[in-house]
Design an enzyme around this catalytic site. Structure first.
Site, PDB file in Angstrom:
ATOM      1  N   LYS A  71      12.239  76.691  50.327  1.00 13.25           N
ATOM      2  CA  LYS A  71      11.675  77.903  50.805  1.00 13.25           C
ATOM      3  C   LYS A  71      12.922  78.317  51.645  1.00 13.25           C
ATOM      4  CE  LYS A  71       8.812  75.405  53.410  1.00 13.25           C
ATOM      5  NZ  LYS A  71       9.220  74.169  52.866  1.00 13.25           N
ATOM      6  N   THR A  72      13.802  77.675  52.266  1.00 11.65           N
ATOM      7  CA  THR A  72      15.128  78.398  53.077  1.00 11.65           C
ATOM      8  C   THR A  72      16.114  78.828  52.092  1.00 11.65           C
ATOM      9  OG1 THR A  72      14.572  77.055  54.925  1.00 11.65           O
ATOM     10  CG2 THR A  72      16.930  77.896  54.721  1.00 11.65           C
ATOM     11  N   HIS A 130       7.992  70.573  56.904  1.00  8.88           N
ATOM     12  CA  HIS A 130       7.620  69.150  57.239  1.00  8.88           C
ATOM     13  C   HIS A 130       6.177  68.886  58.042  1.00  8.88           C
ATOM     14  CE1 HIS A 130       8.411  65.185  58.871  1.00  8.88           C
ATOM     15  NE2 HIS A 130       9.691  64.933  57.896  1.00  8.88           N
TER      16      HIS A 130
END
Length: 457
Positions: A71-72, A130
């Protein structure tokens, strides 16, 4: 005479130095407020028609998905590929810049970046994946108008993929675009299998799985400028799909001003800055507002408004802003509190709601829910302990059932009718619901939520 002149000269010189020092300190304080990462730990300004004159519409989107699916990396790759359209490139290290984030290699705090395509301007929220940071994920998703679901071709759907989809649906997201990442290290047959799997899962969660766009590629290749066919070209296809599939939201600018507080910072000599996304209405400098939540009611005035690190006279619904509050200490404002137009909203600790309890196959409980059950309620960007009261004619509610309930919160908070929420227990989402009525507050002893009894329910 000479002595008198010398004394006068020294006096005025000292006064001049004091004034210059004071002025310099104010400038430093102001510059810290505008640009220092110390004061804006996860805040990147978004587009505002007030701050930047442009005909491009604005949309809030973000990335969701399982931890370590990219995602990042995708967020950084998007800013790099769109830099040709005036977007500032934001590197991976600038997004995950916290000490623990760098040490563990995961996103913990939701981070905002901004970019623009030919058609639109975007404020992008990179959410943590997470399981331990689902609260931050909920906070980030609450600010989105649409989402990019990132799934690694090497793993397919994973536990947090389902968890994020469930929370996104509960929050009210209707449009999702899927990006299958790491497509450069698997065969085409695997990519097709993952796409089929994702479409089926999205359909199960109530999304238009058959027709939503699915793009495959490699965010890492795009970020490194390698293999354009799976790198930059896939990113451009993804943003074209976002432009065309996720609709530009219609902003409610006529209702009274309302904004949840995402971050608060104290600026020496200036006041307290609160950061968040305006949900509805318009706010202007010198407007009188209320700060509500966690049993607090504070009265204040908006001294200044910042968007894009620029001071602006007003801001509209959809803008990510920093508001300078007059005569408010930072320790008096908490994440999750609400800033609203003066006397426009009622705060309470007692609400009626319609709830759906998830069954075991959806990740819910295996045991029935009885009255006085005490889970954690997640609403918008805050959470607190609450107590469920079933109607007097209902003994228990089974997983998979709908039920009307009353919720009593540990502290008085702002919850609006027709707005959804979720209930969690032991790091699992066990129910979703919507507020149907704001009731009068219930009085009970401090830390005495377990003693609340309702005679009229």
């Amino acid at each position: 005479m000479m002595k008198s002149n010398i004394i006068s000269f020294l006096y005025f010189r000292r006064l001049s130095l004091v004034l210059r020092s004071s002025k310099l300190e104010n400038v430093r304080s102001y510059n810290h407020w505008c640009s220092s990462s110390k004061f804006y730990p996860s805040y990147k300004c978004s587009y505002s028609s007030v701050a930047e004159k442009s005909d491009k519409p604005h949309c809030n989107i973000g990335t969701i998905g399982h931890v370590d699916h990219g995602k990042t990396t995708l967020t950084a790759a998007i800013t790099k590929c769109l830099s040709k359209y005036g977007t500032k490139f934001v590197s991976y290290d600038e997004i995950d810049r916290g000490t623990e984030e760098k040490a563990r290699g995961i996103t913990i705090n939701a981070t905002h970046v901004e970019y623009q395509t030919i058609k639109r301007h975007y404020a992008h929220t990179d959410c943590p994946g997470h399981a331990d940071y689902v609260k931050n994920m909920i906070s980030g998703t609450a600010q989105m108008d649409g989402a990019i679901l990132v799934v690694a071709a090497t793993d397919g759907q994973m536990p947090q993929t389902r968890e994020h989809l469930l929370l996104a649906k509960q929050i009210g997201l209707e449009k999702i675009v899927v990006f299958i990442n790491k497509a450069d290290i698997v065969d085409q047959d695997v990519i097709e299998l993952v796409e089929l799997e994702m479409r089926e899962m999205l359909t199960d969660f109530g999304f238009d799985g058959a027709n939503l766009p699915v793009v495959s590629g490699s965010a890492l290749k795009a970020l490194n400028g390698e293999s354009p066919e799976v790198g930059e070209e896939s990113i451009m296809k993804l943003m074209d799909a976002v432009d065309n599939y996720i609709e530009t939201p219609v902003r409610d600018i006529k209702s009274p001003f309302f904004m949840p507080v995402n971050t608060s910072v104290s600026i020496g000599g200036r006041g307290t800055v609160v950061i968040g996304t305006i949900k509805q209405g318009t706010v202007k400098k010198n407007d009188a507002v209320d700060v509500l939540g966690f049993d607090k009611t504070l009265k204040t005035t908006i001294s200044d408004i910042h968007i894009f690190k620029k001071s602006v006279p007003s801001a509209l619904a959809g803008d990510n802003v920093g508001l300078l509050l007059r005569n408010i200490k930072s320790n008096a404002v908490e994440k999750g509190m609400t800033i609203c137009a003066k006397d426009s909203i009622k705060m309470s600790n007692h609400y009626e709601a319609q709830i759906y309890f998830l069954d075991k196959s959806e990740g819910g409980r295996t045991k029935p829910i009885t009255s006085k059950f005490t889970p954690i309620i997640f609403y918008d960007i805050w959470s607190c302990t609450c107590r469920i009261h079933l109607p007097s004619n209902v003994t228990m509610a089974m997983p998979g059932e709908h039920c009307s309930v009353r919720l009593t919160l540990m502290e008085r908070m702002v919850m609006r009718e027709k707005v959804s929420f979720s209930l969690r227990e032991h790091k699992k989402t066990i129910a979703t619901g919507v507020i149907t009525k704001v009731c009068d507050s219930v009085i009970f002893p401090v830390r005495g939520l377990h003693k609340v009894e309702l005679s009229d329910w």
